[in-house]
Design a protein around this motif. Structure first.
Motif, PDB file in Angstrom:
ATOM      1  N   GLY A  12      13.020   4.923 -13.627  1.00  0.00           N
ATOM      2  CA  GLY A  12      13.285   3.828 -12.700  1.00  0.00           C
ATOM      3  C   GLY A  12      12.458   3.943 -11.434  1.00  0.00           C
ATOM      4  N   ASP A  13      12.300   5.173 -10.933  1.00  0.00           N
ATOM      5  CA  ASP A  13      11.471   5.379  -9.740  1.00  0.00           C
ATOM      6  C   ASP A  13      10.035   4.927  -9.980  1.00  0.00           C
ATOM      7  N   LEU A  14       9.542   5.187 -11.178  1.00  0.00           N
ATOM      8  CA  LEU A  14       8.166   4.819 -11.515  1.00  0.00           C
ATOM      9  C   LEU A  14       8.063   3.385 -12.012  1.00  0.00           C
ATOM     10  N   GLN A  15       9.197   2.736 -12.138  1.00  0.00           N
ATOM     11  CA  GLN A  15       9.275   1.361 -12.630  1.00  0.00           C
ATOM     12  C   GLN A  15       8.556   1.229 -13.968  1.00  0.00           C
ATOM     13  N   SER A  16       8.704   2.264 -14.794  1.00  0.00           N
ATOM     14  CA  SER A  16       7.979   2.272 -16.057  1.00  0.00           C
ATOM     15  C   SER A  16       8.619   1.401 -17.127  1.00  0.00           C
ATOM     16  N   TYR A  17       9.813   0.918 -16.886  1.00  0.00           N
ATOM     17  CA  TYR A  17      10.447   0.070 -17.898  1.00  0.00           C
ATOM     18  C   TYR A  17      10.797  -1.299 -17.353  1.00  0.00           C
ATOM     19  N   ARG A  18      10.243  -1.649 -16.217  1.00  0.00           N
ATOM     20  CA  ARG A  18      10.487  -2.981 -15.653  1.00  0.00           C
ATOM     21  C   ARG A  18       9.312  -3.879 -15.948  1.00  0.00           C
ATOM     22  N   LYS A  49       0.833  -1.208   0.000  1.00  0.00           N
ATOM     23  CA  LYS A  49       0.000   0.000   0.000  1.00  0.00           C
ATOM     24  C   LYS A  49       0.869   1.259   0.000  1.00  0.00           C
ATOM     25  N   ILE A  50       1.912   1.278   0.815  1.00  0.00           N
ATOM     26  CA  ILE A  50       2.826   2.428   0.847  1.00  0.00           C
ATOM     27  C   ILE A  50       3.500   2.594  -0.507  1.00  0.00           C
ATOM     28  N   ASP A  51       3.942   1.494  -1.094  1.00  0.00           N
ATOM     29  CA  ASP A  51       4.596   1.537  -2.398  1.00  0.00           C
ATOM     30  C   ASP A  51       3.658   2.084  -3.463  1.00  0.00           C
ATOM     31  N   GLU A  52       2.419   1.639  -3.464  1.00  0.00           N
ATOM     32  CA  GLU A  52       1.456   2.107  -4.454  1.00  0.00           C
ATOM     33  C   GLU A  52       1.140   3.589  -4.254  1.00  0.00           C
ATOM     34  N   ASP A  53       1.000   4.010  -2.996  1.00  0.00           N
ATOM     35  CA  ASP A  53       0.729   5.421  -2.709  1.00  0.00           C
ATOM     36  C   ASP A  53       1.908   6.297  -3.138  1.00  0.00           C
ATOM     37  N   LEU A  54       3.114   5.874  -2.807  1.00  0.00           N
ATOM     38  CA  LEU A  54       4.301   6.633  -3.199  1.00  0.00           C
ATOM     39  C   LEU A  54       4.416   6.699  -4.717  1.00  0.00           C
ATOM     40  N   GLU A  65      12.078  25.547  -8.668  1.00  0.00           N
ATOM     41  CA  GLU A  65      10.697  25.809  -8.254  1.00  0.00           C
ATOM     42  C   GLU A  65       9.913  24.510  -8.154  1.00  0.00           C
ATOM     43  N   TRP A  66      10.101  23.629  -9.126  1.00  0.00           N
ATOM     44  CA  TRP A  66       9.436  22.328  -9.056  1.00  0.00           C
ATOM     45  C   TRP A  66       9.871  21.596  -7.802  1.00  0.00           C
ATOM     46  N   TYR A  67      11.156  21.629  -7.521  1.00  0.00           N
ATOM     47  CA  TYR A  67      11.713  20.914  -6.373  1.00  0.00           C
ATOM     48  C   TYR A  67      11.151  21.455  -5.052  1.00  0.00           C
ATOM     49  N   ARG A  68      11.177  22.783  -4.902  1.00  0.00           N
ATOM     50  CA  ARG A  68      10.777  23.416  -3.643  1.00  0.00           C
ATOM     51  C   ARG A  68       9.286  23.724  -3.571  1.00  0.00           C
ATOM     52  N   ASP A  69       8.819  24.518  -4.508  1.00  0.00           N
ATOM     53  CA  ASP A  69       7.478  25.076  -4.403  1.00  0.00           C
ATOM     54  C   ASP A  69       6.372  24.053  -4.625  1.00  0.00           C
ATOM     55  N   SER A  70       6.569  23.139  -5.532  1.00  0.00           N
ATOM     56  CA  SER A  70       5.550  22.113  -5.738  1.00  0.00           C
ATOM     57  C   SER A  70       5.870  20.845  -4.942  1.00  0.00           C
ATOM     58  N   HIS A  71       6.925  20.898  -4.160  1.00  0.00           N
ATOM     59  CA  HIS A  71       7.342  19.794  -3.282  1.00  0.00           C
ATOM     60  C   HIS A  71       7.679  18.521  -4.048  1.00  0.00           C
ATOM     61  N   GLY A  72       8.031  18.661  -5.304  1.00  0.00           N
ATOM     62  CA  GLY A  72       8.401  17.494  -6.094  1.00  0.00           C
ATOM     63  C   GLY A  72       9.644  16.803  -5.570  1.00  0.00           C
ATOM     64  N   GLY A  73      10.546  17.578  -4.955  1.00  0.00           N
ATOM     65  CA  GLY A  73      11.774  17.002  -4.427  1.00  0.00           C
ATOM     66  C   GLY A  73      11.548  15.976  -3.334  1.00  0.00           C
ATOM     67  N   LEU A  74      10.392  16.038  -2.672  1.00  0.00           N
ATOM     68  CA  LEU A  74      10.078  15.069  -1.613  1.00  0.00           C
ATOM     69  C   LEU A  74       9.972  13.651  -2.159  1.00  0.00           C
ATOM     70  N   TYR A  75       9.637  13.531  -3.424  1.00  0.00           N
ATOM     71  CA  TYR A  75       9.360  12.213  -3.991  1.00  0.00           C
ATOM     72  C   TYR A  75      10.524  11.624  -4.774  1.00  0.00           C
ATOM     73  N   GLU A  96       2.000   6.601  -6.913  1.00  0.00           N
ATOM     74  CA  GLU A  96       0.983   7.532  -7.418  1.00  0.00           C
ATOM     75  C   GLU A  96       1.426   8.983  -7.207  1.00  0.00           C
ATOM     76  N   ARG A  97       1.984   9.274  -6.035  1.00  0.00           N
ATOM     77  CA  ARG A  97       2.438  10.640  -5.753  1.00  0.00           C
ATOM     78  C   ARG A  97       3.633  11.017  -6.641  1.00  0.00           C
ATOM     79  N   ARG A  98       4.542  10.059  -6.831  1.00  0.00           N
ATOM     80  CA  ARG A  98       5.677  10.317  -7.725  1.00  0.00           C
ATOM     81  C   ARG A  98       5.187  10.545  -9.140  1.00  0.00           C
ATOM     82  N   ASP A  99       4.236   9.754  -9.557  1.00  0.00           N
ATOM     83  CA  ASP A  99       3.706   9.884 -10.916  1.00  0.00           C
ATOM     84  C   ASP A  99       3.173  11.297 -11.134  1.00  0.00           C
ATOM     85  N   LYS A 100       2.409  11.816 -10.184  1.00  0.00           N
ATOM     86  CA  LYS A 100       1.876  13.173 -10.320  1.00  0.00           C
ATOM     87  C   LYS A 100       3.006  14.205 -10.306  1.00  0.00           C
TER      88      LYS A 100
END
Length: 159
Positions: free
Chosen positions: A147-153, A35-40, A79-89, A42-46
């Motif tokens: 690789g994070d999204l496992q889109s090619y595995r 469940k944690i993996d799927e949630d992470l 800005e993506w990293y900080r302001d949209s919090h993308g760096g968290l993922y 989904e958040r990474r995907d966005k």
């Protein structure tokens, strides 16, 4: 004889109870990790979907790139990293690729301005060498994000 039978029954019951408890605990652990993996994911995907246009807009063969736009590109990434919090993922590998890209942009832009190690005007290298270096870093970041999204595995790892 009845004592031995009673003792073996009690031992068997205890072993069965411990085995059942361990099995249930393991199943809960695996389910919660899934469940944690799927949630992470989904958040990474966005988050990565928001970043993807920025990193895809740098053309591989764009040798006429404007050095002045490099600073704007870096600001967009930050800005993506900080302001949209993308760096968290970002995973650790993606984080390193992201930082490497920002450092590469800084080196090239600073070199063009005569204050850094960039290849720009500092050593007479062509803009193509600078763009190639930056594109290499962009490719590393795109690969790490995929690789994070496992889109090619082909299969998913649960744990």
């Amino acid at each position: 004889m009845a004592d031995i039978s009673l003792a073996s029954t009690a031992i068997s019951a205890a072993i069965g109870a411990v085995t059942a408890a361990l099995g249930a605990g393991w199943k809960n652990y695996v389910d919660s990790r899934r469940k944690i993996d799927e949630d992470l994911r989904e958040r990474r995907d966005k988050a990565y979907t928001d970043l993807w246009p920025t990193i895809m807009n740098v053309a591989v063969e764009d040798v006429d790139a404007d050095y002045a736009n490099l600073r704007q590109l870096k600001r967009s990434l930050e800005e993506w990293y900080r302001d949209s919090h993308g760096g968290l993922y970002l995973s650790r590998g993606s984080q390193k690729s992201f930082e490497g890209l920002l450092e590469s942009i800084d080196e090239v832009a600073d070199g063009k301005e005569g204050k850094g190690k960039g290849k720009g005007d500092a050593d007479g290298a062509s803009p193509a060498a600078d763009i190639k270096e930056i594109n290499t870093k962009f490719q590393a970041l795109r690969t790490a994000l995929a690789g994070d999204l496992q889109s090619y595995r082909s299969g998913r790892r649960v744990i």
